[in-house]
Write an enzyme that holds these catalytic residues in place. Sequence first.
Site, PDB file in Angstrom:
ATOM      1  N   GLU A  45     -11.862   5.293  -1.737  1.00  0.00           N
ATOM      2  CA  GLU A  45     -12.618   5.750  -0.578  1.00  0.00           C
ATOM      3  C   GLU A  45     -13.306   7.083  -0.847  1.00  0.00           C
ATOM      4  O   GLU A  45     -12.721   7.975  -1.462  1.00  0.00           O
ATOM      5  CB  GLU A  45     -11.737   5.845   0.675  1.00  0.00           C
ATOM      6  CG  GLU A  45     -10.507   6.714   0.550  1.00  0.00           C
ATOM      7  CD  GLU A  45      -9.277   5.904   0.173  1.00  0.00           C
ATOM      8  OE1 GLU A  45      -9.400   4.974  -0.647  1.00  0.00           O
ATOM      9  OE2 GLU A  45      -8.189   6.217   0.684  1.00  0.00           O
ATOM     10  N   ASP A  63      -3.195  -3.055  -2.634  1.00  0.00           N
ATOM     11  CA  ASP A  63      -4.322  -2.112  -2.686  1.00  0.00           C
ATOM     12  C   ASP A  63      -4.155  -1.172  -3.890  1.00  0.00           C
ATOM     13  O   ASP A  63      -3.048  -0.969  -4.390  1.00  0.00           O
ATOM     14  CB  ASP A  63      -4.357  -1.312  -1.380  1.00  0.00           C
ATOM     15  CG  ASP A  63      -5.715  -0.662  -1.138  1.00  0.00           C
ATOM     16  OD1 ASP A  63      -6.686  -1.008  -1.843  1.00  0.00           O
ATOM     17  OD2 ASP A  63      -5.816   0.181  -0.229  1.00  0.00           O
ATOM     18  N   ASN A  64      -5.255  -0.619  -4.316  1.00  0.00           N
ATOM     19  CA  ASN A  64      -5.268   0.440  -5.361  1.00  0.00           C
ATOM     20  C   ASN A  64      -4.617  -0.001  -6.673  1.00  0.00           C
ATOM     21  O   ASN A  64      -3.936   0.796  -7.315  1.00  0.00           O
ATOM     22  CB  ASN A  64      -4.546   1.709  -4.852  1.00  0.00           C
ATOM     23  CG  ASN A  64      -4.989   2.135  -3.477  1.00  0.00           C
ATOM     24  OD1 ASN A  64      -4.172   2.223  -2.561  1.00  0.00           O
ATOM     25  ND2 ASN A  64      -6.274   2.384  -3.305  1.00  0.00           N
ATOM     26  N   ASP A  85       0.849  -1.192   0.000  1.00  0.00           N
ATOM     27  CA  ASP A  85       0.000   0.000   0.000  1.00  0.00           C
ATOM     28  C   ASP A  85       0.885   1.243   0.000  1.00  0.00           C
ATOM     29  O   ASP A  85       0.577   2.219   0.642  1.00  0.00           O
ATOM     30  CB  ASP A  85      -0.928  -0.008   1.228  1.00  0.00           C
ATOM     31  CG  ASP A  85      -1.964   1.117   1.168  1.00  0.00           C
ATOM     32  OD1 ASP A  85      -2.321   1.553   0.060  1.00  0.00           O
ATOM     33  OD2 ASP A  85      -2.401   1.569   2.251  1.00  0.00           O
ATOM     34  N   LYS A 109       2.706   3.151  -5.918  1.00  0.00           N
ATOM     35  CA  LYS A 109       2.271   2.058  -6.806  1.00  0.00           C
ATOM     36  C   LYS A 109       3.382   1.601  -7.751  1.00  0.00           C
ATOM     37  O   LYS A 109       3.418   0.439  -8.141  1.00  0.00           O
ATOM     38  CB  LYS A 109       1.016   2.467  -7.596  1.00  0.00           C
ATOM     39  CG  LYS A 109      -0.109   3.041  -6.719  1.00  0.00           C
ATOM     40  CD  LYS A 109      -0.388   2.245  -5.451  1.00  0.00           C
ATOM     41  CE  LYS A 109      -1.078   3.071  -4.382  1.00  0.00           C
ATOM     42  NZ  LYS A 109      -1.096   2.442  -3.062  1.00  0.00           N
TER      43      LYS A 109
HETATM   44  C1  SAM Z   1      -1.139   5.466   0.625  1.00  0.00           C
HETATM   45  S1  SAM Z   1      -0.063   5.669   2.047  1.00  0.00           S
HETATM   46  C2  SAM Z   1      -0.597   4.258   2.935  1.00  0.00           C
HETATM   47  C3  SAM Z   1      -0.044   4.127   4.281  1.00  0.00           C
HETATM   48  C4  SAM Z   1      -0.686   3.020   5.145  1.00  0.00           C
HETATM   49  N1  SAM Z   1      -0.710   1.737   4.463  1.00  0.00           N
HETATM   50  C5  SAM Z   1      -2.060   3.423   5.569  1.00  0.00           C
HETATM   51  O1  SAM Z   1      -3.043   2.866   5.064  1.00  0.00           O
HETATM   52  O2  SAM Z   1      -2.175   4.294   6.410  1.00  0.00           O
HETATM   53  C6  SAM Z   1       1.492   5.275   1.306  1.00  0.00           C
HETATM   54  C7  SAM Z   1       2.688   5.466   2.217  1.00  0.00           C
HETATM   55  O3  SAM Z   1       3.784   4.717   1.691  1.00  0.00           O
HETATM   56  C8  SAM Z   1       4.976   5.452   1.881  1.00  0.00           C
HETATM   57  N2  SAM Z   1       5.960   4.975   0.891  1.00  0.00           N
HETATM   58  C9  SAM Z   1       6.009   5.221  -0.407  1.00  0.00           C
HETATM   59  N3  SAM Z   1       7.001   4.572  -0.994  1.00  0.00           N
HETATM   60  C10 SAM Z   1       7.631   3.859  -0.021  1.00  0.00           C
HETATM   61  C11 SAM Z   1       8.740   2.977   0.008  1.00  0.00           C
HETATM   62  N4  SAM Z   1       9.422   2.679  -1.092  1.00  0.00           N
HETATM   63  N5  SAM Z   1       9.079   2.425   1.178  1.00  0.00           N
HETATM   64  C12 SAM Z   1       8.411   2.704   2.309  1.00  0.00           C
HETATM   65  N6  SAM Z   1       7.344   3.518   2.343  1.00  0.00           N
HETATM   66  C13 SAM Z   1       6.958   4.105   1.192  1.00  0.00           C
HETATM   67  C14 SAM Z   1       4.559   6.901   1.693  1.00  0.00           C
HETATM   68  O4  SAM Z   1       5.442   7.758   2.336  1.00  0.00           O
HETATM   69  C15 SAM Z   1       3.173   6.902   2.322  1.00  0.00           C
HETATM   70  O5  SAM Z   1       3.265   7.226   3.687  1.00  0.00           O
END
Ligand code: SAM
Length: 141
Positions: free
Chosen positions: A119, A89-90, A61, A64
């Site tokens: 959502e 997801d997504n 999640d 993408k």
């Molecule tokens: C859509 S949010 C979802 C967060 C969590 N799953 C939730 O539902 O609250 C995506 C998160 O992934 C983090 N993110 C993006 N790329 C990442 C990576 N390569 N490694 C770790 N975190 C990452 C972003 O900073 C963001 O906080």
Amino acid sequence: MQWRETHRAFWRPSTPTAHRRSGPCMWAPRKVTVVTGASQDIIPQLKKKYDVDTLDMVFLDHWKDRYLPDTLLLEECGLLRKGTVLLADNVITPGAPNFLAHVRGSGRFECTHFSSYMEYTQVVDGLEKAVYMGPGSPEQP
Ligand SMILES: C[S@@+](CC[C@H](N)C(=O)[O-])C[C@H]1O[C@@H](n2cnc3c(N)ncnc32)[C@H](O)[C@@H]1O
């Protein structure tokens, strides 16, 4: 994103003592380790630094465009076993088309799609469940 590694220290349901002692919380993990960092940095460390053998379940999640490279990295690092569940997801909106093409086309996963909506909107989205079936597909003899 936080990488959560749940130590698989479960009470055995067949053990009467465990039943008595732990009651309804029998399946709750005794210890949860939260590892914070970028997925591409953490995944290669899971075996040696965090003593992970293979993963039971991975929830994707984050960004993408990381779904496919991180899935390939999990495979390369030997963290997937027969039956490991990836839940992404997504995958429709914003979408992860190269991830979907890989898990559906490599022959190494059994996939199920769960249609949903973004959502608070009527925009079609979906989750992909991809169960790792092991190597040895036609693409990877
Ligand atoms: C859509 S949010 C979802 C967060 C969590 N799953 C939730 O539902 O609250 C995506 C998160 O992934 C983090 N993110 C993006 N790329 C990442 C990576 N390569 N490694 C770790 N975190 C990452 C972003 O900073 C963001 O906080």
